[in-house]
Design a protein around this motif. Structure first.
Motif, mmCIF file in Angstrom:
data_model
loop_
_atom_site.group_PDB
_atom_site.id
_atom_site.type_symbol
_atom_site.label_atom_id
_atom_site.label_comp_id
_atom_site.label_asym_id
_atom_site.label_seq_id
_atom_site.Cartn_x
_atom_site.Cartn_y
_atom_site.Cartn_z
ATOM 1 N N VAL A 57 0.839 -1.202 0.000
ATOM 2 C CA VAL A 57 0.000 0.000 0.000
ATOM 3 C C VAL A 57 0.874 1.252 0.000
ATOM 4 O O VAL A 57 0.647 2.191 -0.778
ATOM 5 N N ASN A 58 1.886 1.269 0.867
ATOM 6 C CA ASN A 58 2.782 2.428 0.939
ATOM 7 C C ASN A 58 3.485 2.673 -0.392
ATOM 8 O O ASN A 58 3.624 3.821 -0.838
ATOM 9 N N ALA A 59 3.932 1.592 -1.021
ATOM 10 C CA ALA A 59 4.614 1.720 -2.313
ATOM 11 C C ALA A 59 3.654 2.221 -3.390
ATOM 12 O O ALA A 59 4.038 3.015 -4.259
ATOM 13 N N THR A 60 2.408 1.765 -3.323
ATOM 14 C CA THR A 60 1.396 2.237 -4.278
ATOM 15 C C THR A 60 1.150 3.726 -4.105
ATOM 16 O O THR A 60 1.099 4.484 -5.085
ATOM 17 N N TRP A 61 1.005 4.156 -2.855
ATOM 18 C CA TRP A 61 0.815 5.589 -2.592
ATOM 19 C C TRP A 61 2.014 6.395 -3.077
ATOM 20 O O TRP A 61 1.853 7.490 -3.616
ATOM 21 N N PHE A 62 3.208 5.848 -2.868
ATOM 22 C CA PHE A 62 4.421 6.533 -3.316
ATOM 23 C C PHE A 62 4.385 6.750 -4.829
ATOM 24 O O PHE A 62 4.695 7.852 -5.319
ATOM 25 N N CYS A 63 3.989 5.726 -5.568
ATOM 26 C CA CYS A 63 3.913 5.845 -7.028
ATOM 27 C C CYS A 63 2.865 6.876 -7.447
ATOM 28 O O CYS A 63 3.088 7.668 -8.378
ATOM 29 N N LEU A 64 1.728 6.885 -6.764
ATOM 30 C CA LEU A 64 0.690 7.870 -7.075
ATOM 31 C C LEU A 64 1.178 9.283 -6.770
ATOM 32 O O LEU A 64 0.905 10.226 -7.529
ATOM 33 N N ASP A 65 1.909 9.429 -5.677
ATOM 34 C CA ASP A 65 2.440 10.750 -5.340
ATOM 35 C C ASP A 65 3.506 11.201 -6.334
ATOM 36 O O ASP A 65 3.701 12.403 -6.535
ATOM 37 N N LEU A 66 4.194 10.260 -6.958
ATOM 38 C CA LEU A 66 5.146 10.637 -8.001
ATOM 39 C C LEU A 66 4.423 11.269 -9.191
ATOM 40 O O LEU A 66 4.950 12.192 -9.829
ATOM 41 N N VAL A 67 3.224 10.783 -9.479
ATOM 42 C CA VAL A 67 2.422 11.399 -10.543
ATOM 43 C C VAL A 67 2.038 12.824 -10.152
ATOM 44 O O VAL A 67 2.116 13.754 -10.964
ATOM 45 N N ILE A 68 1.642 13.004 -8.893
ATOM 46 C CA ILE A 68 1.292 14.349 -8.417
ATOM 47 C C ILE A 68 2.529 15.247 -8.441
ATOM 48 O O ILE A 68 2.436 16.441 -8.765
ATOM 49 N N LEU A 69 3.690 14.680 -8.120
ATOM 50 C CA LEU A 69 4.931 15.451 -8.194
ATOM 51 C C LEU A 69 5.194 15.895 -9.633
ATOM 52 O O LEU A 69 5.607 17.040 -9.872
ATOM 53 N N TRP A 70 4.949 15.020 -10.588
ATOM 54 C CA TRP A 70 5.101 15.389 -11.998
ATOM 55 C C TRP A 70 4.156 16.537 -12.348
ATOM 56 O O TRP A 70 4.545 17.476 -13.051
ATOM 57 N N GLN A 71 2.925 16.456 -11.843
ATOM 58 C CA GLN A 71 1.970 17.546 -12.076
ATOM 59 C C GLN A 71 2.462 18.848 -11.457
ATOM 60 O O GLN A 71 2.268 19.927 -12.032
ATOM 61 N N LEU A 72 3.108 18.740 -10.305
ATOM 62 C CA LEU A 72 3.661 19.937 -9.669
ATOM 63 C C LEU A 72 4.709 20.586 -10.563
ATOM 64 O O LEU A 72 4.715 21.807 -10.752
ATOM 65 N N PHE A 73 5.599 19.777 -11.130
ATOM 66 C CA PHE A 73 6.617 20.321 -12.024
ATOM 67 C C PHE A 73 5.993 20.911 -13.292
ATOM 68 O O PHE A 73 6.483 21.902 -13.830
ATOM 69 N N GLN A 74 4.900 20.301 -13.742
ATOM 70 C CA GLN A 74 4.263 20.769 -14.975
ATOM 71 C C GLN A 74 3.405 22.021 -14.769
ATOM 72 O O GLN A 74 3.425 22.937 -15.589
ATOM 73 N N PHE A 75 2.641 22.033 -13.685
ATOM 74 C CA PHE A 75 1.618 23.067 -13.510
ATOM 75 C C PHE A 75 1.795 23.938 -12.271
ATOM 76 O O PHE A 75 1.040 24.894 -12.083
ATOM 77 N N GLY A 76 2.760 23.601 -11.414
ATOM 78 C CA GLY A 76 2.796 24.213 -10.091
ATOM 79 C C GLY A 76 3.530 25.528 -9.966
ATOM 80 O O GLY A 76 3.458 26.180 -8.919
ATOM 81 N N ASN A 77 4.222 25.947 -11.006
ATOM 82 C CA ASN A 77 5.011 27.180 -10.913
ATOM 83 C C ASN A 77 4.130 28.393 -11.193
ATOM 84 O O ASN A 77 4.335 29.142 -12.155
ATOM 85 N N THR A 78 3.153 28.600 -10.336
ATOM 86 C CA THR A 78 2.194 29.690 -10.550
ATOM 87 C C THR A 78 2.791 31.059 -10.237
ATOM 88 O O THR A 78 2.240 32.085 -10.640
ATOM 89 N N ALA A 79 3.910 31.083 -9.515
ATOM 90 C CA ALA A 79 4.553 32.361 -9.187
ATOM 91 C C ALA A 79 5.419 32.875 -10.329
ATOM 92 O O ALA A 79 5.933 33.996 -10.258
ATOM 93 N N GLY A 80 5.590 32.065 -11.358
ATOM 94 C CA GLY A 80 6.384 32.494 -12.505
ATOM 95 C C GLY A 80 7.875 32.543 -12.243
ATOM 96 O O GLY A 80 8.602 33.322 -12.868
ATOM 97 N N LEU A 81 8.361 31.707 -11.335
ATOM 98 C CA LEU A 81 9.793 31.658 -11.057
ATOM 99 C C LEU A 81 10.541 31.067 -12.250
ATOM 100 O O LEU A 81 9.966 30.290 -13.020
ATOM 101 N N PRO A 82 11.814 31.399 -12.408
ATOM 102 C CA PRO A 82 12.621 30.692 -13.412
ATOM 103 C C PRO A 82 12.574 29.189 -13.128
ATOM 104 O O PRO A 82 12.589 28.776 -11.960
ATOM 105 N N ASP A 83 12.517 28.389 -14.170
ATOM 106 C CA ASP A 83 12.344 26.948 -13.986
ATOM 107 C C ASP A 83 13.398 26.356 -13.056
ATOM 108 O O ASP A 83 13.082 25.551 -12.174
ATOM 109 N N ALA A 84 14.653 26.748 -13.254
ATOM 110 C CA ALA A 84 15.732 26.184 -12.437
ATOM 111 C C ALA A 84 15.515 26.492 -10.957
ATOM 112 O O ALA A 84 15.725 25.630 -10.092
#
Length: 203
Positions: A57-84
């Motif tokens: 279960v923990n490993a499954t949640w970890f994998c799902l959170d990796l997808v959310i982490l990917w979404q964070l990198f894709q959509f989460g920079n709402t402050a307009g910071l430089p990507d780096a």
């Protein structure tokens, strides 16, 4: 049975967060909560693994959170910071959360991860409310996220009470989480009505 229900509710929470994240082109979990979740799941799936079923279960949640982490990198920079700079900030949050979770676990010899689990859960409950207030809309959110999180946490608390000796602080953390989760559920419901959105039709 309680552990299965708890695992199911939290898995559904993650799945709906991911679903809404892609649908709304946003991230449905605050960065700090995501960092603490990923850290906890990695530690108790691979570093100090729980029993076989819970480890899966923990490993499954970890994998799902990796997808959310990917979404964070894709959509989460709402402050307009430089990507780096944005990526560096996220990585710093992940490293900090991992180190704190690991140190707390070792210091208190909390191999079940109850202190960090309930502490992180309370943090998430508060941050979901602040995220909703900051955005002023339901981007990345739905009533099902609020409901499944509330149920998952409540069942998790019952499971701990059923199977393990529970320190008094866990009682207070559980109560606080429940209160904030109910507040969040009501806020999402009210926001849905105000925006003219289908409360139960928006997955």
């Amino acid at each position: 049975m309680l552990k299965v229900l708890m695992g199911l509710c939290w898995t559904l929470t993650y799945l709906v967060i991911i679903r809404r994240g892609f649908a709304d082109q946003t991230v449905g979990m605050p960065l700090v909560s995501l960092a603490t979740n990923i850290s906890w799941e990695f530690i108790f799936a691979f570093v100090y693994p729980h029993g076989k079923t819970q480890r899966i279960v923990n490993a499954t949640w970890f994998c799902l959170d990796l997808v959310i982490l990917w979404q964070l990198f894709q959509f989460g920079n709402t402050a307009g910071l430089p990507d780096a700079l944005f990526y560096l900030f996220v990585i710093l949050a992940l490293v900090t959360a991992y180190a704190l979770t690991l140190l707390i676990t070792r210091h208190f010899q909390d191999w079940r991860g109850q202190y960090t689990a309930f502490g992180g859960n309370l943090l998430m409950s508060v941050l979901f409310i602040t995220m909703l207030l900051d955005r002023g809309n339901l981007a990345g959110q739905s009533i099902y996220i609020a409901l499944f999180k509330l149920l998952g946490t409540a069942i998790s608390a019952l499971a701990f009470y059923r199977y393990y000796p529970v320190p008094r602080i866990i009682h207070w953390l559980s109560l606080a989480i429940f209160i904030f989760d109910v507040i969040y559920l009501v806020m999402v419901y009210q926001q849905s009505i105000q925006l003219g959105l289908s409360v139960w039709g928006r997955f």
